[in-house]
Scaffold this motif. Structure first.
Motif, short mmCIF file in Angstrom:
data_model
loop_
_atom_site.label_atom_id
_atom_site.label_comp_id
_atom_site.label_asym_id
_atom_site.label_seq_id
_atom_site.Cartn_x
_atom_site.Cartn_y
_atom_site.Cartn_z
N GLY A 99 39.61 55.36 -0.05
CA GLY A 99 40.14 56.36 0.87
C GLY A 99 39.72 57.77 0.50
N ARG A 100 40.31 58.74 1.18
CA ARG A 100 40.04 60.14 0.93
C ARG A 100 40.96 60.66 -0.17
N VAL A 101 40.48 61.67 -0.89
CA VAL A 101 41.29 62.26 -1.96
C VAL A 101 42.64 62.72 -1.42
N HIS A 102 42.62 63.34 -0.22
CA HIS A 102 43.87 63.85 0.32
C HIS A 102 44.78 62.73 0.84
N ASP A 103 44.24 61.48 0.96
CA ASP A 103 45.07 60.34 1.37
C ASP A 103 45.82 59.73 0.19
N VAL A 104 45.30 59.90 -1.01
CA VAL A 104 45.91 59.32 -2.20
C VAL A 104 47.23 60.03 -2.50
N PHE A 105 48.24 59.26 -2.86
CA PHE A 105 49.53 59.88 -3.19
C PHE A 105 50.18 59.13 -4.35
N LYS A 106 51.16 59.75 -4.96
CA LYS A 106 51.90 59.14 -6.06
C LYS A 106 53.24 58.64 -5.55
N SER A 107 53.61 57.44 -5.98
CA SER A 107 54.90 56.87 -5.65
C SER A 107 55.56 56.42 -6.94
N GLY A 108 56.61 57.12 -7.31
CA GLY A 108 57.28 56.80 -8.57
C GLY A 108 56.38 56.98 -9.77
N GLY A 109 55.40 57.89 -9.68
CA GLY A 109 54.49 58.18 -10.78
C GLY A 109 53.20 57.39 -10.74
N TYR A 110 53.07 56.43 -9.84
CA TYR A 110 51.85 55.62 -9.73
C TYR A 110 50.95 56.14 -8.61
N ASN A 111 49.63 56.11 -8.85
CA ASN A 111 48.69 56.46 -7.78
C ASN A 111 48.60 55.31 -6.78
N ILE A 112 48.69 55.66 -5.49
CA ILE A 112 48.57 54.69 -4.41
C ILE A 112 47.30 55.00 -3.63
N TYR A 113 46.44 53.98 -3.49
CA TYR A 113 45.20 54.13 -2.74
C TYR A 113 45.33 53.33 -1.43
N PRO A 114 45.53 54.02 -0.30
CA PRO A 114 45.78 53.32 0.97
C PRO A 114 44.73 52.29 1.34
N ALA A 115 43.45 52.59 1.08
CA ALA A 115 42.39 51.66 1.49
C ALA A 115 42.53 50.31 0.80
N GLU A 116 43.03 50.30 -0.43
CA GLU A 116 43.21 49.04 -1.15
C GLU A 116 44.25 48.17 -0.44
N ILE A 117 45.35 48.80 -0.01
CA ILE A 117 46.41 48.06 0.68
C ILE A 117 45.94 47.61 2.05
N GLU A 118 45.22 48.48 2.75
CA GLU A 118 44.71 48.14 4.08
C GLU A 118 43.79 46.94 4.04
N ALA A 119 42.91 46.91 3.02
CA ALA A 119 41.97 45.80 2.91
C ALA A 119 42.69 44.47 2.70
N GLU A 120 43.75 44.48 1.91
CA GLU A 120 44.51 43.25 1.68
C GLU A 120 45.27 42.83 2.94
N LEU A 121 45.87 43.79 3.62
CA LEU A 121 46.59 43.46 4.84
C LEU A 121 45.67 42.81 5.88
N GLU A 122 44.44 43.28 5.95
CA GLU A 122 43.53 42.78 6.98
C GLU A 122 42.96 41.40 6.64
N THR A 123 43.33 40.84 5.48
CA THR A 123 42.99 39.45 5.20
C THR A 123 44.05 38.50 5.76
N HIS A 124 45.18 39.04 6.21
CA HIS A 124 46.24 38.22 6.80
C HIS A 124 45.79 37.74 8.18
N SER A 125 46.02 36.49 8.48
CA SER A 125 45.52 35.91 9.73
C SER A 125 46.13 36.54 10.98
N GLU A 126 47.31 37.18 10.84
CA GLU A 126 47.97 37.77 12.00
C GLU A 126 47.76 39.28 12.10
#
Length: 525
Positions: A421-448
């Motif tokens: 993702g973009r630098v400005h898209d990355v955010f911290k949640s409870g002190g952890y870096n969250i990379y949206p593109a990583e989550i999006e890629a996994e979600l799009e492997t779901h058949s629905e």
């Protein structure tokens, strides 16, 4: 009678003259109702260039064009570049205030424009421009246009007859490879778009690399992208021009028409953003049997879902993707056409010579394989800078210059790049870096799940939490089921706290998801 002779260092018009000489009767440009051979295209570009000289266009002057993908775009672009001027494409979908704002920023000497595109009329807008700007109507004969809106293209060309061939040859010979010939304004997802200045050398060099990595013969490529986008000008048009190939223009993106056009015209290369592929494959009229001429399918500009990649691979075994920016002019990482489908889902390939990439931290320190950071690029074919110094980042004037892209990525041990993702898209949640593109890629492997987009929203406990927007394959998909699906694949802190179903994701004009629009949608809810 003096004729132009190409110099050793190539410019765009050097290739045009080369192919007009070596394969003058070969198709250069094809539309639904017209065809230009390379000899005809060269003559059309020269005539337009002579018109520009007669109109007083000096080196470095900006020339704008408002039209759809087609010969008008290509001829005005190549003519402008050949005489040392700078071309800027205007998107007919822009509102009048958006068009005016861009014209104000570049102060063009002349504007080529359609008087109308579909139901949209531009005569009043043209008439509102300063009298110092020459207005040339590309579609002469359109009725009900105010006289003040401009001169016809035919009259412009007739005026150009006063420019001798010797004058034209001098202007073409004086244009240098490093001269800026193009300004492309970025999509503006993070603020006011910046004008990226691009030279002949950058377009030629990037196209030569793309041809080396993705060779196709014969090269017959569809171009239905907006003319203000680097994909239309560089990745498709210059790619074809440098190869001496054929550009098959379509004025509009019509998902139901594309397969038939590919069949009827023997198109061998199909390059789009993923959204365009998705809409074409989902059209009721889609018939994969019409796509037998394709030798290569490639995409860029946005993430493609695993399901879309599988569907494209079933159509054409040679599929590929790449990574680059407007600022890099062409792609700097590529996947080979025989890359396994699993790798295409996870990566955008690796850097190829003469490009180099590395992942850096905030202090420009190189990070090891497997660690996420900002992608930095080194290329001899990048931008010349930003128009009017809109940004002070280093220019791509030398191969050892490193440019921070603003994109987040990870390199694996083999050197393949995965985007996060973009630098400005990355955010911290409870002190952890969250990379949206990583989550999006996994979600799009779901058949629905057809498409997914993740943003960060404020949270009283964690500071920021992930929220996922889903376009389901069918009516809807339950957030609880998606959460359980992700828990088997991602750490707990990466799981979105909420899931929301949409009929479609909001998009920027270049096809990327408009995450600012998603945040406004979330705030409104």
């Amino acid at each position: 009678m003096q004729q132009y002779v190409a110099e050793s260092a190539p410019r765009l018009h050097d290739y045009l003259y080369r192919w007009a000489t070596e394969r003058g009767e070969s198709e250069a440009v094809v539309t639904a109702d017209a065809c230009l051979t390379y000899a005809m295209l060269k003559d059309a570009v020269d005539d337009c260039a002579r018109g520009l000289i007669a109109a007083g266009a000096k080196r470095g002057d900006r020339i704008a064009t408002l039209t759809v993908p087609g010969p008008d775009f290509l001829v005005t672009f190549l003519a402008t570049a050949s005489v040392g001027c700078i071309w800027v494409g205007l998107n007919p979908r822009y509102t009048n205030p958006e068009l005016t704002q861009l014209v104000d920023r570049i102060s063009p000497k002349l504007v080529f424009s359609r008087a109308a595109v579909g139901e949209r009329q531009y005569g009043a807008w043209l008439a509102s421009l300063p009298a110092s700007i020459r207005k040339i109507l590309l579609d002469e004969g359109v009725s009900d246009q105010p006289a003040a809106s401009g001169t016809s293209f035919g009259e412009f060309l007739r005026n150009g007859e006063a420019t001798s061939l010797a004058e034209l040859a001098d202007r073409l010979a004086g244009t240098q490879p490093r001269d800026t010939c193009l300004i492309v304004f970025t999509s503006g997802s993070t603020g006011r778009p910046k004008g990226v200045m691009i030279s002949h050398a950058a377009l030629v060099g990037a196209s030569e690399v793309q041809l080396k990595i993705w060779p196709v013969a014969p090269l017959r490529i569809l171009n239905n992208l907006p003319i203000n986008h680097i994909g239309c000008v560089g990745d498709i048009s210059c790619y074809a021009l440098i190869a001496g190939g054929t550009i098959l223009f379509a004025e509009r993106f019509e998902p139901g028409v594309i397969p038939r056009y590919i069949r009827d015209e023997g198109i061998t290369v199909w390059g789009q953003v993923p959204t365009m592929f998705q809409l074409t494959l989902d059209a009721p009229e889609f018939d994969p049997s019409m796509l037998g001429s394709l030798q290569l399918i490639f995409w860029g500009g946005a993430h493609a879902s695993a399901m879309l990649i599988e569907r494209l691979h079933a159509i054409c075994p040679r599929i590929a993707t790449s990574y680059g920016q407007t600022e890099t002019v062409g792609s700097v990482t590529f996947t080979a056409p025989d890359t396994p489908v699993a790798s295409l889902r996870d990566t955008v390939g690796r850097a190829v010579p003469p490009y180099d990439i590395r992942i850096v931290d905030e202090a420009d320190g190189a990070l090891p394989a497997g660690e996420a950071g900002e992608i930095a690029v080194s290329t001899p074919y990048g931008m010349s800078g930003y128009w009017n110094g809109a940004d002070q980042r280093p220019e791509f004037s030398a191969g050892d210059m490193w440019h921070r892209t603003g994109d987040v990525g990870v390199l694996n041990e083999s050197g393949d790049l995965a985007l996060r993702g973009r630098v400005h898209d990355v955010f911290k949640s409870g002190g952890y870096n969250i990379y949206p593109a990583e989550i999006e890629a996994e979600l799009e492997t779901h058949s629905e799940v057809r498409q997914a987009a993740v943003i960060g929203v404020e949270d009283a406990i964690f500071g920021t939490v992930a929220v996922a927007f889903i376009v389901p394959q069918h009516a809807r998909v339950e957030g609880e089921a998606l959460g359980l699906f992700l828990r088997e694949r991602l750490a707990n802190y990466k799981i979105p706290k909420r899931f929301s179903c949409l009929k479609e994701l909001p998009r920027l004009p270049v096809g990327k998801v408009d995450k600012r629009a998603l945040k406004r949608l979330w705030e409104a809810s």
